[in-house]
Design a protein around this motif. Structure first.
Motif, PDB file in Angstrom:
ATOM      1  N   UNK A  21      10.013  30.236 -46.386  1.00 23.12           N
ATOM      2  CA  UNK A  21      10.502  29.251 -47.271  1.00 23.12           C
ATOM      3  C   UNK A  21      12.058  29.100 -47.553  1.00 23.12           C
ATOM      4  N   UNK A  24      13.592  27.040 -44.863  1.00 24.38           N
ATOM      5  CA  UNK A  24      13.089  25.760 -45.082  1.00 24.38           C
ATOM      6  C   UNK A  24      13.946  25.053 -46.057  1.00 24.38           C
ATOM      7  N   UNK A  25      13.906  25.719 -47.138  1.00 25.95           N
ATOM      8  CA  UNK A  25      14.947  25.203 -47.995  1.00 25.95           C
ATOM      9  C   UNK A  25      16.021  24.861 -47.741  1.00 25.95           C
ATOM     10  N   UNK A  26      16.834  25.759 -46.926  1.00 28.11           N
ATOM     11  CA  UNK A  26      18.224  25.606 -46.766  1.00 28.11           C
ATOM     12  C   UNK A  26      18.526  24.392 -45.901  1.00 28.11           C
ATOM     13  N   UNK A  29      17.981  21.141 -47.727  1.00 29.58           N
ATOM     14  CA  UNK A  29      19.232  20.818 -48.681  1.00 29.58           C
ATOM     15  C   UNK A  29      20.460  20.418 -47.863  1.00 29.58           C
ATOM     16  N   UNK A  33      15.042  17.803 -42.204  1.00 28.32           N
ATOM     17  CA  UNK A  33      13.577  18.089 -42.338  1.00 28.32           C
ATOM     18  C   UNK A  33      12.758  17.102 -41.419  1.00 28.32           C
TER      19      UNK A  33
ATOM     20  N   UNK B  70      24.261  20.904 -52.489  1.00 31.77           N
ATOM     21  CA  UNK B  70      23.852  19.959 -51.754  1.00 31.77           C
ATOM     22  C   UNK B  70      22.508  19.451 -52.572  1.00 31.77           C
ATOM     23  N   UNK B  71      21.770  20.080 -53.345  1.00 32.13           N
ATOM     24  CA  UNK B  71      20.770  19.945 -54.060  1.00 32.13           C
ATOM     25  C   UNK B  71      20.819  20.428 -55.477  1.00 32.13           C
ATOM     26  N   UNK B  75      18.315  26.942 -54.846  1.00 32.50           N
ATOM     27  CA  UNK B  75      18.113  27.790 -53.813  1.00 32.50           C
ATOM     28  C   UNK B  75      19.168  29.228 -53.693  1.00 32.50           C
ATOM     29  N   UNK B  79      23.814  26.839 -56.547  1.00 33.01           N
ATOM     30  CA  UNK B  79      23.115  25.824 -57.052  1.00 33.01           C
ATOM     31  C   UNK B  79      22.459  26.244 -58.259  1.00 33.01           C
ATOM     32  N   UNK B 220       8.187  21.632 -55.096  1.00 37.01           N
ATOM     33  CA  UNK B 220       7.743  23.003 -55.168  1.00 37.01           C
ATOM     34  C   UNK B 220       8.945  23.945 -55.607  1.00 37.01           C
ATOM     35  N   UNK B 221       9.677  23.392 -56.753  1.00 39.56           N
ATOM     36  CA  UNK B 221      10.768  24.351 -57.298  1.00 39.56           C
ATOM     37  C   UNK B 221      10.116  25.872 -58.039  1.00 39.56           C
ATOM     38  N   UNK B 222      10.435  26.766 -57.344  1.00 36.68           N
ATOM     39  CA  UNK B 222       9.795  27.942 -57.829  1.00 36.68           C
ATOM     40  C   UNK B 222       9.982  28.234 -59.506  1.00 36.68           C
ATOM     41  N   UNK B 225       7.833  25.987 -61.603  1.00 33.69           N
ATOM     42  CA  UNK B 225       6.499  26.380 -61.200  1.00 33.69           C
ATOM     43  C   UNK B 225       6.027  27.581 -62.008  1.00 33.69           C
ATOM     44  N   UNK B 253       4.566  17.242 -44.166  1.00 35.05           N
ATOM     45  CA  UNK B 253       4.265  18.414 -44.571  1.00 35.05           C
ATOM     46  C   UNK B 253       4.765  18.705 -46.203  1.00 35.05           C
ATOM     47  N   UNK B 255       5.907  20.586 -47.898  1.00 36.86           N
ATOM     48  CA  UNK B 255       7.307  21.227 -48.433  1.00 36.86           C
ATOM     49  C   UNK B 255       8.474  19.931 -48.373  1.00 36.86           C
ATOM     50  N   UNK B 259      11.204  15.296 -50.699  1.00 34.32           N
ATOM     51  CA  UNK B 259      12.733  14.970 -49.845  1.00 34.32           C
ATOM     52  C   UNK B 259      12.724  13.866 -49.073  1.00 34.32           C
ATOM     53  N   UNK B 423      23.628  34.418 -47.523  1.00 33.45           N
ATOM     54  CA  UNK B 423      22.353  34.368 -48.357  1.00 33.45           C
ATOM     55  C   UNK B 423      21.589  35.775 -48.348  1.00 33.45           C
ATOM     56  N   UNK B 424      21.732  36.645 -47.250  1.00 31.02           N
ATOM     57  CA  UNK B 424      20.919  37.665 -47.212  1.00 31.02           C
ATOM     58  C   UNK B 424      21.785  38.815 -47.559  1.00 31.02           C
TER      59      UNK B 424
END
Lengths: 79, 647
Positions: A21, A24-26, A29, A33, B70-71, B75, B79, B220-222, B225, B253, B255, B259, B423-424
């Motif tokens: 996820x 996909x999300x990155x 954004x 897609x 970006x949005x 995420x 953001x 699908x914004x966690x 949700x 899809x 997801x 968008x 990110x990680x």
């Protein structure tokens, strides 16, 4: 066919992206897609990332090769 | 949500700058507020928000520079910071800053911000660049189609800024007419269906307008949700069914279905307000870009850049330092004739500190900072990241770490903060631990002023390259401890931009001022303290306590202990205090070449300075900070100790 199979200058349409996820999300954004038409600008040396351009907006994004292998694409002949 | 229409002109107005990464929010912020936040041509220069109060166009404004996003999907940290702030209800007006030269992409966020239903103005920044690229934008038409005032401007030159803020004041005063972006029939029907079952409890929990929440749920914004789950699980189930239905109808899809709809809307809007003329010729920036994005061209450009960075700071710094040395020395030699006794001790200590800052640090620091600023503003960093990604993978990192690592050559503190973009957790921790090994400008000054001056440019280069090798080796070793691999890089590559002299100068001045205002006094005071300690014989105790390290491991004179200790506060202090600790201006007459080499290598590698340690603590927790101190000290002792005993 996957994004990492494409050569320089190739045009393609993203058919789908598999993977987590977060990835996909990155991608989403950054405007990547399913349905997006992209062009491979350059592939980096040492199995580095692939530089793709969103054909509609001209925005460029680099995508690591491992992630690119999760991007399913449909080939599009250059016009 | 709070509405600002009732605010009187005397009240403070809260204006937030929101926009995609790299659209020039910080440049606009600085144009209004003076230099307060750093700018650069790559994503995520601003990782947390900055706020300031300014008096502008006759009103007091609390201006907030939000991190670029970006949005508003939240995420990543940036953001989330931006979205939480905008939804907090404390913002009177959003200025949505757009990069006009990438209008189509920029509008994606504009549509999302409009859905928040907060008064808003569109700033069409970099309007000149769009024109150069052949994109003609009809601002009036954009305003009439979206219902949001749109102002063309070039923030880097300050043009259009006043008009923009006047428009923002007007929106805040007059009732803001919320014009919701309308999606196609299927989507609107879907939203209406969900709205008919919207539970009141969710409205109370989310405290933002219903339509916005529904759209977030369809995306699908966690976070939303989770709220919906808490408020009414059956409702969430209903939303999910509708979402699945929408995806099936369009064969998209789940997801990406929303968008995709938004994207289609954005492209329609773009085609309505902009005309793109195709150009036969590439612009200068694009021509340069297509050269350096090639592996061979990129390598040439990268090598040239490193050479330029190194040689400028070395030769120019040496030249400037030499020019200042004579006059400063002349004044210093007058002191014993003018003063005597304890006053002379204090004055000589002060003068040593003052001149060291002026004559040794500044001449090397300013050229290096100028180059770093240019590097940041042009957008070369993401290109270096692109080229180095593959190579860095072999050392357990990836291209995104390039930004913090290169920023580290300026100062480790912002470099450590820039690691937030990773990110990680795994990549982030490794980067946090590697950055303190990077020779920041203070340590580069030490390499130049000691190794460069006494051992020659060859040795200085060798130390510099050796430092890179140590950093890479560290990254390699650290990645062995954490074998899980990161998915890899996804990073936007902004167009190359020409740097603006005014902005670069302001940036260099801001950092130089930082040195003059904070570091220089510390250096001067430390110098006095050292002079007094030497006079009273106290320094001998410190030196004796540290002698196992200085004398035994490093094979250096015992009286350098105190200077190495002081370096923990500011790395420059080691260099500056060296002369007074050794009691001579000619360091080479006391230290052998090997000892000089050991001293420089040890100083470059050992314990990061206090500012770096505290930033590490803040960004990674005390464990990372402690690990960094231990790691740097151990590596410094091993490497410098080996040089001392083998050579």
């Amino acid at each position: 066919m996957k994004l990492d199979d494409l050569g320089q200058g190739a045009l393609a349409v993203i058919a789908g992206i598999t993977g987590g996820r977060g990835v996909l999300a990155r991608m989403a954004s950054l405007g990547l897609y399913a349905g997006k038409k992209i062009r491979v600008v350059q592939t980096a040396p040492f199995k580095g990332p692939i530089l793709v351009e969103d054909v509609a907006t001209g925005a460029r994004t680099m995508i690591g090769r491992k992630i690119a292998a999760h991007v399913e694409i449909r080939n599009e002949e250059p016009r | 949500m709070s509405r600002s229409a009732t605010k009187s002109p005397g009240d403070e107005l809260v204006i937030a700058l929101a926009g995609q990464p790299n659209c020039g929010k910080s440049t606009l912020f600085n144009a209004v507020a003076g230099f307060k936040v750093n700018t650069g041509n790559f994503s995520g220069t601003t990782v947390a928000y900055t706020e300031t109060r300014v008096f502008f166009e006759g009103r007091t404004v609390k201006l907030i520079d939000l991190p670029g996003t970006y949005s508003i999907s939240a995420h990543d940290i940036a953001e989330k910071v931006a979205r939480d702030y905008l939804l907090s209800g404390s913002v009177d007006v959003i200025i949505n800053v757009l990069d006009s030269s990438t209008l189509a992409r920029s509008l994606e966020l504009t549509i999302q911000l409009m859905e928040m239903d907060v008064p808003m103005v569109i700033a069409l920044n970099m309007f000149d660049e769009a024109q150069k690229k052949g994109i003609a934008i009809d601002a009036a038409k954009l305003a009439s189609l979206t219902g949001v005032e749109a102002c063309p401007l070039v923030a880097a030159q300050g043009s259009g800024v006043h008009e923009l803020f006047r428009a923002a004041f007007k929106v805040s005063r007059e009732a803001y007419r919320y014009r919701k972006p309308v999606y196609d029939k299927d989507v609107e029907e879907c939203i209406a269906r969900i709205a008919s079952r919207y539970p009141q409890s969710l409205g109370e929990l989310a405290r933002v307008n219903e339509r916005f929440v529904i759209i977030r749920l369809l995306e699908m914004d966690p976070e939303f949700e989770a709220l919906a789950q808490e408020a009414d699980p059956a409702f969430l189930q209903f939303v999910r069914e509708n979402r699945r239905f929408l995806a099936e109808v369009h064969a998209w899809p789940e997801t990406g279905v929303f968008a995709s709809h938004r994207h289609a809307m954005v492209m329609d809007l773009f085609e309505d307000v902009a005309v793109v003329k195709s150009r036969a010729k590439l612009s200068f920036g694009e021509a340069v870009d297509s050269f350096i994005i090639n592996p061979a061209g990129g390598l040439i450009a990268f090598a040239a850049l490193i050479f330029l960075m190194f040689s400028t700071s070395f030769w120019l710094g040496d030249l400037l330092s030499g020019l200042l040395e004579g006059p400063l020395d002349l004044v210093g030699r007058q002191l014993p004739g003018l003063l005597s006794g304890n006053v002379l001790i204090l004055a000589a200590g002060l003068w040593d500190g003052v001149t060291a800052g002026l004559g040794i640090v500044l001449p090397f620091l300013v050229p290096l900072l100028t180059l770093m600023s240019l590097l940041e503003d042009t957008g070369l960093l993401p290109r270096i990241a692109f080229m180095m990604d593959g190579l860095l993978h072999r050392f357990g990192l990836h291209g995104k770490s390039v930004v913090p690592l290169i920023l580290g050559y300026g100062c480790n503190v912002p470099a450590i903060m820039a690691a937030r973009n990773l990110e990680y957790e795994r990549d982030r921790i490794i980067t946090l631990l590697v950055v303190p090994f990077i020779s920041c400008s203070a340590r580069t000054v030490i390499i130049m002023a000691l190794a460069g001056k006494y051992l020659g440019a060859g040795y200085a280069t060798l130390i510099y390259l050796g430092n890179i090798a140590v950093a890479l080796a560290m990254s390699f070793l650290l990645s062995r401890f954490n074998v899980e691999t990161s998915p890899g890089i996804i990073m936007d590559v902004p167009p190359l931009r020409r740097p603006y002299a005014g902005i670069v100068l302001r940036k260099v001045w801001a950092m130089t001022y930082e040195f003059l205002a904070f570091a220089w006094p510390v250096i001067a005071i430390s110098s006095i303290v050292l002079a007094v300690m030497a006079h009273a014989g106290v320094d001998a105790y410190v030196n004796a306590a540290l002698s196992p390290v200085t004398a035994f491991v490093l094979d250096l004179p015992e009286n350098l202990g105190i200077t190495l200790f002081l370096g923990i506060f500011r790395k420059e202090l080691t260099l500056i205090m060296l002369e007074s600790a050794l009691g001579t201006a000619n360091v080479a007459s006391v230290l052998s070449p090997v000892q000089l080499l050991v001293l420089v290598v040890f100083t470059v590698l050992y314990i990061p300075c206090i500012a770096t340690i505290s930033t590490l603590w803040k960004e990674g927790g005390w464990k990372v900070a402690a690990a960094s101190v231990a790691l740097n000290t151990a590596v410094a002792l091993v490497v410098a100790g080996t040089i001392a005993h083998v050579l």
